[in-house]
Motif scaffolding. Structure first.
Motif, PDB file in Angstrom:
ATOM      1  N   ASN A 257      -0.379  -1.823  -4.896  1.00 23.43           N
ATOM      2  CA  ASN A 257       0.832  -2.632  -5.958  1.00 23.43           C
ATOM      3  C   ASN A 257       0.950  -1.466  -6.847  1.00 23.43           C
ATOM      4  O   ASN A 257       1.030  -1.837  -8.141  1.00 23.43           O
ATOM      5  CB  ASN A 257       0.459  -3.806  -6.301  1.00 23.43           C
ATOM      6  N   GLY A 258       1.184  -0.096  -6.615  1.00 23.33           N
ATOM      7  CA  GLY A 258       1.249   0.794  -7.538  1.00 23.33           C
ATOM      8  C   GLY A 258      -0.001   1.244  -8.267  1.00 23.33           C
ATOM      9  O   GLY A 258       0.055   1.952  -9.358  1.00 23.33           O
ATOM     10  N   ASN A 259      -1.171   0.604  -8.228  1.00 27.71           N
ATOM     11  CA  ASN A 259      -2.355   1.047  -8.942  1.00 27.71           C
ATOM     12  C   ASN A 259      -3.097   1.514  -8.114  1.00 27.71           C
ATOM     13  O   ASN A 259      -3.572   1.416  -6.969  1.00 27.71           O
ATOM     14  CB  ASN A 259      -2.947  -0.285  -9.323  1.00 27.71           C
ATOM     15  N   ALA A 260      -3.752   2.882  -8.584  1.00 29.64           N
ATOM     16  CA  ALA A 260      -4.781   3.413  -7.781  1.00 29.64           C
ATOM     17  C   ALA A 260      -6.318   2.800  -7.374  1.00 29.64           C
ATOM     18  O   ALA A 260      -6.472   2.183  -8.265  1.00 29.64           O
ATOM     19  CB  ALA A 260      -5.490   4.884  -8.631  1.00 29.64           C
ATOM     20  N   ILE A 261      -6.465   2.707  -6.009  1.00 29.95           N
ATOM     21  CA  ILE A 261      -7.717   2.184  -5.631  1.00 29.95           C
ATOM     22  C   ILE A 261      -8.626   2.993  -4.866  1.00 29.95           C
ATOM     23  O   ILE A 261      -9.820   2.452  -4.344  1.00 29.95           O
ATOM     24  CB  ILE A 261      -7.320   0.826  -4.752  1.00 29.95           C
ATOM     25  N   GLY A 262      -8.222   4.210  -4.720  1.00 32.79           N
ATOM     26  CA  GLY A 262      -9.169   5.009  -3.855  1.00 32.79           C
ATOM     27  C   GLY A 262      -8.384   6.446  -3.569  1.00 32.79           C
ATOM     28  O   GLY A 262      -7.336   6.729  -4.087  1.00 32.79           O
ATOM     29  N   HIS A 263      -9.221   7.273  -3.111  1.00 34.61           N
ATOM     30  CA  HIS A 263      -8.617   8.267  -2.592  1.00 34.61           C
ATOM     31  C   HIS A 263      -9.282   8.893  -1.033  1.00 34.61           C
ATOM     32  O   HIS A 263     -10.349   8.303  -0.599  1.00 34.61           O
ATOM     33  CB  HIS A 263      -9.051   9.772  -3.624  1.00 34.61           C
ATOM     34  N   CYS A 264      -8.540   9.873  -0.626  1.00 36.27           N
ATOM     35  CA  CYS A 264      -8.766  10.383   0.722  1.00 36.27           C
ATOM     36  C   CYS A 264      -8.766  11.877   0.447  1.00 36.27           C
ATOM     37  O   CYS A 264      -7.608  12.275   0.369  1.00 36.27           O
ATOM     38  CB  CYS A 264      -7.978   9.765   1.916  1.00 36.27           C
ATOM     39  N   ASN A 265      -9.740  12.612   0.898  1.00 30.23           N
ATOM     40  CA  ASN A 265      -9.475  14.181   0.952  1.00 30.23           C
ATOM     41  C   ASN A 265     -10.176  14.911   2.251  1.00 30.23           C
ATOM     42  O   ASN A 265     -10.983  14.045   2.864  1.00 30.23           O
ATOM     43  CB  ASN A 265     -10.231  14.628  -0.482  1.00 30.23           C
ATOM     44  N   VAL A 266      -9.673  16.013   2.368  1.00 29.16           N
ATOM     45  CA  VAL A 266     -10.227  16.819   3.392  1.00 29.16           C
ATOM     46  C   VAL A 266     -10.895  18.154   2.576  1.00 29.16           C
ATOM     47  O   VAL A 266     -10.304  18.812   1.789  1.00 29.16           O
ATOM     48  CB  VAL A 266      -9.230  17.174   4.365  1.00 29.16           C
ATOM     49  N   ASN A 267     -12.153  18.225   2.942  1.00 25.35           N
ATOM     50  CA  ASN A 267     -12.823  19.705   2.469  1.00 25.35           C
ATOM     51  C   ASN A 267     -14.279  19.589   3.624  1.00 25.35           C
ATOM     52  O   ASN A 267     -14.795  18.357   3.541  1.00 25.35           O
ATOM     53  CB  ASN A 267     -13.050  19.827   1.195  1.00 25.35           C
TER      54      ASN A 267
ATOM     55  N   LEU B 278       0.872  -1.241  -0.171  1.00 25.21           N
ATOM     56  CA  LEU B 278      -0.009  -0.064  -0.029  1.00 25.21           C
ATOM     57  C   LEU B 278       0.794   1.238  -0.004  1.00 25.21           C
ATOM     58  O   LEU B 278       1.767   1.259   0.447  1.00 25.21           O
ATOM     59  CB  LEU B 278      -1.004  -0.021   1.305  1.00 25.21           C
ATOM     60  N   SER B 279       0.297   2.256  -0.522  1.00 22.81           N
ATOM     61  CA  SER B 279       1.116   3.572  -0.612  1.00 22.81           C
ATOM     62  C   SER B 279       0.003   4.661  -0.791  1.00 22.81           C
ATOM     63  O   SER B 279      -1.163   4.349  -1.141  1.00 22.81           O
ATOM     64  CB  SER B 279       2.193   3.611  -1.745  1.00 22.81           C
ATOM     65  N   VAL B 280       0.420   5.897  -0.219  1.00 22.89           N
ATOM     66  CA  VAL B 280      -0.463   6.886  -0.229  1.00 22.89           C
ATOM     67  C   VAL B 280       0.484   8.014  -0.682  1.00 22.89           C
ATOM     68  O   VAL B 280       1.628   8.236  -0.384  1.00 22.89           O
ATOM     69  CB  VAL B 280      -0.842   7.254   1.188  1.00 22.89           C
ATOM     70  N   ARG B 281      -0.035   9.025  -1.575  1.00 23.33           N
ATOM     71  CA  ARG B 281       0.727  10.123  -2.082  1.00 23.33           C
ATOM     72  C   ARG B 281      -0.228  11.352  -2.359  1.00 23.33           C
ATOM     73  O   ARG B 281      -1.686  10.998  -2.717  1.00 23.33           O
ATOM     74  CB  ARG B 281       1.622   9.828  -3.431  1.00 23.33           C
ATOM     75  N   GLU B 282      -0.098  12.348  -2.310  1.00 22.17           N
ATOM     76  CA  GLU B 282      -0.637  13.365  -2.831  1.00 22.17           C
ATOM     77  C   GLU B 282      -1.036  13.335  -4.473  1.00 22.17           C
ATOM     78  O   GLU B 282      -0.469  12.860  -5.155  1.00 22.17           O
ATOM     79  CB  GLU B 282       0.232  14.991  -2.796  1.00 22.17           C
TER      80      GLU B 282
ATOM     81  N   LYS C 100      -4.568   5.236   8.092  1.00 20.64           N
ATOM     82  CA  LYS C 100      -3.543   5.571   9.080  1.00 20.64           C
ATOM     83  C   LYS C 100      -2.496   6.375   8.255  1.00 20.64           C
ATOM     84  O   LYS C 100      -1.577   7.003   8.950  1.00 20.64           O
ATOM     85  CB  LYS C 100      -2.986   4.269   9.740  1.00 20.64           C
ATOM     86  N   MET C 101      -2.081   5.819   7.022  1.00 23.55           N
ATOM     87  CA  MET C 101      -0.871   6.097   6.120  1.00 23.55           C
ATOM     88  C   MET C 101      -1.374   7.815   5.943  1.00 23.55           C
ATOM     89  O   MET C 101      -0.417   8.664   5.577  1.00 23.55           O
ATOM     90  CB  MET C 101      -0.623   5.396   5.269  1.00 23.55           C
ATOM     91  N   SER C 102      -2.588   8.241   5.806  1.00 22.68           N
ATOM     92  CA  SER C 102      -2.930   9.400   5.320  1.00 22.68           C
ATOM     93  C   SER C 102      -2.979  10.532   6.539  1.00 22.68           C
ATOM     94  O   SER C 102      -2.726  11.646   5.831  1.00 22.68           O
ATOM     95  CB  SER C 102      -4.436   9.346   4.694  1.00 22.68           C
ATOM     96  N   ILE C 103      -3.267  10.307   7.499  1.00 25.88           N
ATOM     97  CA  ILE C 103      -3.225  11.195   8.452  1.00 25.88           C
ATOM     98  C   ILE C 103      -1.936  11.887   8.865  1.00 25.88           C
ATOM     99  O   ILE C 103      -2.307  13.391   9.011  1.00 25.88           O
ATOM    100  CB  ILE C 103      -3.610  10.346  10.050  1.00 25.88           C
ATOM    101  N   PRO C 104      -0.847  11.645   8.772  1.00 23.86           N
ATOM    102  CA  PRO C 104       0.220  12.419   8.682  1.00 23.86           C
ATOM    103  C   PRO C 104       0.671  13.504   7.755  1.00 23.86           C
ATOM    104  O   PRO C 104       0.842  14.509   7.883  1.00 23.86           O
ATOM    105  CB  PRO C 104       1.475  11.468   8.479  1.00 23.86           C
ATOM    106  N   TYR C 105      -0.153  13.302   6.386  1.00 24.12           N
ATOM    107  CA  TYR C 105      -0.254  13.930   5.448  1.00 24.12           C
ATOM    108  C   TYR C 105      -0.970  15.407   5.829  1.00 24.12           C
ATOM    109  O   TYR C 105      -0.677  16.464   5.626  1.00 24.12           O
ATOM    110  CB  TYR C 105      -0.774  13.721   4.120  1.00 24.12           C
ATOM    111  N   PHE C 106      -2.117  15.097   6.386  1.00 26.66           N
ATOM    112  CA  PHE C 106      -3.263  16.162   6.813  1.00 26.66           C
ATOM    113  C   PHE C 106      -2.507  16.986   8.050  1.00 26.66           C
ATOM    114  O   PHE C 106      -2.556  18.246   8.046  1.00 26.66           O
ATOM    115  CB  PHE C 106      -4.305  15.568   7.232  1.00 26.66           C
ATOM    116  N   SER C 107      -1.970  16.105   9.111  1.00 30.01           N
ATOM    117  CA  SER C 107      -1.272  16.924  10.196  1.00 30.01           C
ATOM    118  C   SER C 107      -0.203  17.538   9.841  1.00 30.01           C
ATOM    119  O   SER C 107      -0.110  18.826  10.237  1.00 30.01           O
ATOM    120  CB  SER C 107      -1.039  15.657  11.239  1.00 30.01           C
TER     121      SER C 107
END
Length: 175
Positions: free
Chosen positions: A72-82, A6-10, A112-119
Motif C-alpha cells: 500500500n505504498g509503504n516500505a515493508i522490506g527489501h530484496c537484494n543480490v550480492n 504489493l509493489s516492487v521497485r529499485e 515472485k515480483m522481484s525475480i524479473p528485475y534480477f533476470s
C-alpha cells in the motif's frame, strides 16, 4: 481474504535510511535468527555510503543490487543480490522488516515480483539463495517460488554472517 496492494521497485537514494534502520535498529536476537552477527555490522555511515554508491553504478558494474518491497505504498522490506556477477549469477537475500508483514504470503508474492528485475536487469543465468538453515521462512518461500533445493552445508555466507548451516537454492533462467 484480505487484499494487498504489493509493489516492487529499485532501491533509490531516498530509501537508504529505511534500509539502514532495518539493520541498525535490529536486536541482536533478530539478527541471530537470520544468521547475522551484530558485531560484524559496519558503522551506519559507511553502510549508507556503500549502498548509495551501488545505486549509482550501471547494472554491468554493480556488486550488489537492491529492490524495495512495498505494501500500500509503504516500505515493508527489501530484496537484494550480492555477490553478483553481471550476466552470470547472483545470491539473493530476502527481508520482511517487521513481524506484522510476515506469515501472510507477502514474501512469496514479493519474491515472485522481484525475480524479473534480477533476470532482466542483470541478465542472470542463475539466481541462488542460501538462507540460514534454521530460518524456516525464507526456505519455505524459496521452495514455493520454484527454486530447486541443491544442498545443505556449513559456511560463512556473507560479510555480516557467522559460520552456520545454510540451505542452497537455485533458480535457473537458462533451460
Amino acid at each position: 481474504m484480505e487484499e494487498y496492494n504489493l509493489s516492487v521497485r529499485e532501491l533509490e537514494e531516498k530509501d537508504v535510511p529505511l534500509l539502514a534502520d532495518y539493520w541498525f535498529t535490529a536486536t541482536a536476537e533478530h539478527l541471530n535468527t537470520m544468521g547475522a552477527d551484530i558485531n560484524k555490522l559496519p558503522n551506519r555511515s559507511d553502510f549508507e555510503i556503500a549502498v548509495k554508491q551501488q545505486i549509482e553504478l550501471p547494472y554491468t558494474e554493480k556488486k550488489s543490487y537492491a529492490l524495495l518491497w512495498e505494501l500500500n505504498g509503504n516500505a515493508i522490506g527489501h530484496c537484494n543480490v550480492n555477490p553478483l556477477v553481471y550476466g552470470n549469477d547472483a545470491y539473493m537475500h530476502l527481508h520482511l522488516w517487521n513481524t506484522t508483514s510476515r506469515h501472510k504470503g507477502l514474501g512469496t508474492a514479493l519474491v515472485k515480483m522481484s525475480i524479473p528485475y534480477f533476470s532482466n536487469n542483470l541478465k542472470l543465468e542463475k539466481l541462488y539463495s542460501q538462507p540460514y538453515a534454521k530460518n524456516d521462512a525464507p526456505n519455505r518461500t524459496l521452495e514455493k517460488v520454484g527454486f530447486i533445493f541443491v544442498k545443505e552445508y556449513i559456511t560463512i555466507p556473507g560479510t555480516l554472517n557467522f559460520e552456520q548451516p545454510v540451505k542452497l537454492w537455485e533458480l535457473n533462467f537458462k533451460k
